[in-house]
Structure formats: C-alpha cells, structure tokens
Write a protein that holds these residues in place. Structure first.
Motif, PDB file in Angstrom:
ATOM      1  N   GLU A 141      66.829  22.224  60.188  1.00 37.14           N
ATOM      2  CA  GLU A 141      66.584  23.382  59.406  1.00 37.14           C
ATOM      3  C   GLU A 141      67.722  24.497  59.885  1.00 37.14           C
ATOM      4  OE1 GLU A 141      63.209  26.825  59.568  1.00 37.14           O
ATOM      5  OE2 GLU A 141      62.834  24.889  60.213  1.00 37.14           O
ATOM      6  N   ASN A 142      67.947  24.510  61.131  1.00 39.80           N
ATOM      7  CA  ASN A 142      68.897  25.561  61.658  1.00 39.80           C
ATOM      8  C   ASN A 142      70.108  25.216  61.364  1.00 39.80           C
ATOM      9  OD1 ASN A 142      67.149  27.608  62.825  1.00 39.80           O
ATOM     10  ND2 ASN A 142      66.405  26.223  64.286  1.00 39.80           N
ATOM     11  N   TYR A 143      70.367  23.951  61.302  1.00 43.25           N
ATOM     12  CA  TYR A 143      71.797  23.453  60.868  1.00 43.25           C
ATOM     13  C   TYR A 143      72.001  24.161  59.052  1.00 43.25           C
ATOM     14  CZ  TYR A 143      75.417  20.375  59.050  1.00 43.25           C
ATOM     15  OH  TYR A 143      76.759  19.782  58.728  1.00 43.25           O
ATOM     16  N   ASP A 144      71.258  23.751  58.445  1.00 42.54           N
ATOM     17  CA  ASP A 144      71.412  24.245  57.127  1.00 42.54           C
ATOM     18  C   ASP A 144      71.367  25.872  57.265  1.00 42.54           C
ATOM     19  OD1 ASP A 144      71.110  21.910  56.358  1.00 42.54           O
ATOM     20  OD2 ASP A 144      69.142  22.001  55.550  1.00 42.54           O
ATOM     21  N   ARG A 145      70.579  26.445  57.887  1.00 41.77           N
ATOM     22  CA  ARG A 145      70.617  27.914  57.997  1.00 41.77           C
ATOM     23  C   ARG A 145      72.082  28.441  58.483  1.00 41.77           C
ATOM     24  NH1 ARG A 145      65.703  30.154  61.354  1.00 41.77           N
ATOM     25  NH2 ARG A 145      64.235  30.448  59.734  1.00 41.77           N
ATOM     26  N   ALA A 146      72.769  27.651  59.387  1.00 44.72           N
ATOM     27  CA  ALA A 146      74.114  28.164  60.154  1.00 44.72           C
ATOM     28  C   ALA A 146      75.036  27.926  59.002  1.00 44.72           C
ATOM     29  CB  ALA A 146      74.485  27.429  61.232  1.00 44.72           C
ATOM     30  N   VAL A 147      74.991  26.876  58.381  1.00 45.17           N
ATOM     31  CA  VAL A 147      76.036  26.446  57.240  1.00 45.17           C
ATOM     32  C   VAL A 147      75.928  27.600  56.195  1.00 45.17           C
ATOM     33  CG1 VAL A 147      76.623  25.012  55.495  1.00 45.17           C
ATOM     34  CG2 VAL A 147      76.069  23.956  57.613  1.00 45.17           C
ATOM     35  N   LEU A 148      74.877  27.844  55.752  1.00 40.37           N
ATOM     36  CA  LEU A 148      74.735  28.736  54.666  1.00 40.37           C
ATOM     37  C   LEU A 148      75.402  30.284  55.072  1.00 40.37           C
ATOM     38  CD1 LEU A 148      71.137  28.338  53.315  1.00 40.37           C
ATOM     39  CD2 LEU A 148      73.593  27.868  52.052  1.00 40.37           C
ATOM     40  N   PHE A 149      74.988  30.783  56.500  1.00 40.16           N
ATOM     41  CA  PHE A 149      75.476  31.921  57.119  1.00 40.16           C
ATOM     42  C   PHE A 149      76.958  31.972  57.240  1.00 40.16           C
ATOM     43  CE2 PHE A 149      76.140  34.434  60.550  1.00 40.16           C
ATOM     44  CZ  PHE A 149      75.596  35.762  60.266  1.00 40.16           C
ATOM     45  N   LEU A 150      77.490  30.876  57.559  1.00 36.16           N
ATOM     46  CA  LEU A 150      79.132  30.842  57.848  1.00 36.16           C
ATOM     47  C   LEU A 150      79.622  30.859  56.412  1.00 36.16           C
ATOM     48  CD1 LEU A 150      79.650  28.283  60.932  1.00 36.16           C
ATOM     49  CD2 LEU A 150      79.808  30.679  60.741  1.00 36.16           C
ATOM     50  N   ARG A 151      79.161  30.234  55.557  1.00 41.31           N
ATOM     51  CA  ARG A 151      79.863  30.081  54.268  1.00 41.31           C
ATOM     52  C   ARG A 151      79.784  31.589  53.488  1.00 41.31           C
ATOM     53  NH1 ARG A 151      77.606  25.061  50.932  1.00 41.31           N
ATOM     54  NH2 ARG A 151      78.667  26.286  49.141  1.00 41.31           N
ATOM     55  N   GLU A 152      78.708  32.211  53.733  1.00 42.62           N
ATOM     56  CA  GLU A 152      78.512  33.576  53.271  1.00 42.62           C
ATOM     57  C   GLU A 152      79.652  34.545  54.126  1.00 42.62           C
ATOM     58  OE1 GLU A 152      75.327  37.120  53.712  1.00 42.62           O
ATOM     59  OE2 GLU A 152      74.544  35.156  53.696  1.00 42.62           O
ATOM     60  N   LYS A 153      79.223  34.699  55.427  1.00 36.33           N
ATOM     61  CA  LYS A 153      79.972  35.604  56.196  1.00 36.33           C
ATOM     62  C   LYS A 153      81.599  35.282  56.146  1.00 36.33           C
ATOM     63  CE  LYS A 153      76.589  38.086  56.778  1.00 36.33           C
ATOM     64  NZ  LYS A 153      76.776  39.333  55.984  1.00 36.33           N
ATOM     65  N   LEU A 154      81.922  33.975  56.344  1.00 36.65           N
ATOM     66  CA  LEU A 154      83.425  33.930  56.509  1.00 36.65           C
ATOM     67  C   LEU A 154      84.262  33.545  54.866  1.00 36.65           C
ATOM     68  CD1 LEU A 154      83.266  31.881  59.832  1.00 36.65           C
ATOM     69  CD2 LEU A 154      83.567  34.331  59.377  1.00 36.65           C
ATOM     70  N   ALA A 155      83.663  33.674  53.958  1.00 37.44           N
ATOM     71  CA  ALA A 155      84.319  33.311  52.826  1.00 37.44           C
ATOM     72  C   ALA A 155      85.300  34.230  52.586  1.00 37.44           C
ATOM     73  CB  ALA A 155      83.128  33.519  51.563  1.00 37.44           C
ATOM     74  N   GLY A 156      86.471  33.403  51.903  1.00 34.26           N
ATOM     75  CA  GLY A 156      87.825  34.286  51.981  1.00 34.26           C
ATOM     76  C   GLY A 156      88.626  34.515  53.404  1.00 34.26           C
TER      77      GLY A 156
END
Length: 182
Positions: A141-156
């Motif tokens: 569950e927290n793996y999925d949260r972390a992946v989504l968070f990093l994809r959002e925050k570090l996009a570009g």
C-alpha cells in the motif's frame, strides 16, 4: 548531464573511465546486481564520494540515502524545517504521515522513516534528485503511495534512482543506465 568517472577502493576497481549520460527533466533508473556500484555512483554525483574524472556537478542536489537519516529526537516537521521545507503537512498526508507529523522521528517504524525520507527528498528544491533504492522497506500500500507521490512531485525534474526491480523502470517511464560486474 554527461560524465565520466574512475573509482577505486584500494586494488578494487569499481569504475574505469565509466561514461554515462543522465537525460534532463526525466527519470533515469540505475540498475544492476548488488555490488556493481549503483550506490557509489549516486554518492559520487551527490558530492560525498571522491573520484577521478569529469562530472558537471550542480547544486543543490537532493539525495535520498539507502538508509533513512534523521535527527531522531526531533519531529518530522522539525526535520523538514531544518532542510528548508515548511508547511508540508498536506504533502505528508499523501504518504500517510499526517498523524505522525509532530512526533519524534525516532518513534517511527522503518517504513514510516522511508516515507519521511521520500517526502523530504521530493520537496527539497534541487537541480538533481538522487534516490538510492527509494522503495525499500515499504509494504504494498505504501509502495503505491510513494510511487504516485514521486511521479507527481518530480515530474519534469532530473531524477536518477537505483533499483533492483525492472518493473520500476516502466513505472516511471525511465531511461536506464545498467551497471555490469567488472
């Protein structure tokens, strides 16, 4: 960002004029079996490991160490504040850390510390983000949260992360630098 490095530990050669390129503004996965130099290359790029060669280092760099490092007696909020990050409770909630935001980090589980490390690294305003096995110690569950968070925050942003999972290369649509045993 292009570079070439030579790194030895005594008689052990880790890199011998190893040339690499990290594409700007995207995720790049650093892959290879254990012991091939992934962490060493990240440490070199972070400026904490001596080497020979040429790398156009830039500052600031956000570095997520393989081991979570905090001032354990201080709260997550205070640890973030010391890194120049303020008003992060809402971002912490995205990683399931809002309820512990004001608690000492020393009371956190390993997975909570890992998510707190991801939070701090992703919110730090940097030119280059270096993430050493960012998802270790995380349950599904927290793996999925972390992946989504990093994809959002570090996009570009320019991100280099080490992983043993080929699936993570695809998750981030990352280019790949594969290190081989010498």
């Amino acid at each position: 960002m292009k570079g070439i490095v030579t790194k030895t530990y005594g008689d052990t050669v880790v890199f011998d004029h190893f040339a690499f390129e990290i594409p700007e503004g995207k995720f790049t996965a650093l892959t290879g079996e254990s012991g091939v130099g992934k962490t060493t290359l990240l440490r070199i790029l972070a400026g904490v490991e001596p080497y020979e060669g040429e790398i156009p280092l830039r500052a600031p760099v956000a570095f997520l160490y393989q081991t979570s490092v905090f001032l354990e007696r201080l709260s997550l909020a205070k640890n973030l504040e010391l890194a120049g990050i303020r008003d992060a409770r809402g971002e912490a909630a995205k990683l399931g850390l809002a309820d512990v935001f004001d608690r000492p980090v020393g009371s956190f589980s390993g997975g909570m510390k890992r998510r707190a490390s991801i939070l701090r690294a992703a919110l730090f305003p940097a030119e280059l983000y270096l993430l050493d096995e960012p998802f270790k110690e995380l349950d599904p569950e927290n793996y999925d949260r972390a992946v989504l968070f990093l994809r959002e925050k570090l996009a570009g942003k320019t991100v280099l992360f080490s992983t043993h999972r080929e699936s993570e290369v695809a998750l981030f649509d990352a280019s790949e630098i594969r290190l081989e045993r010498r």
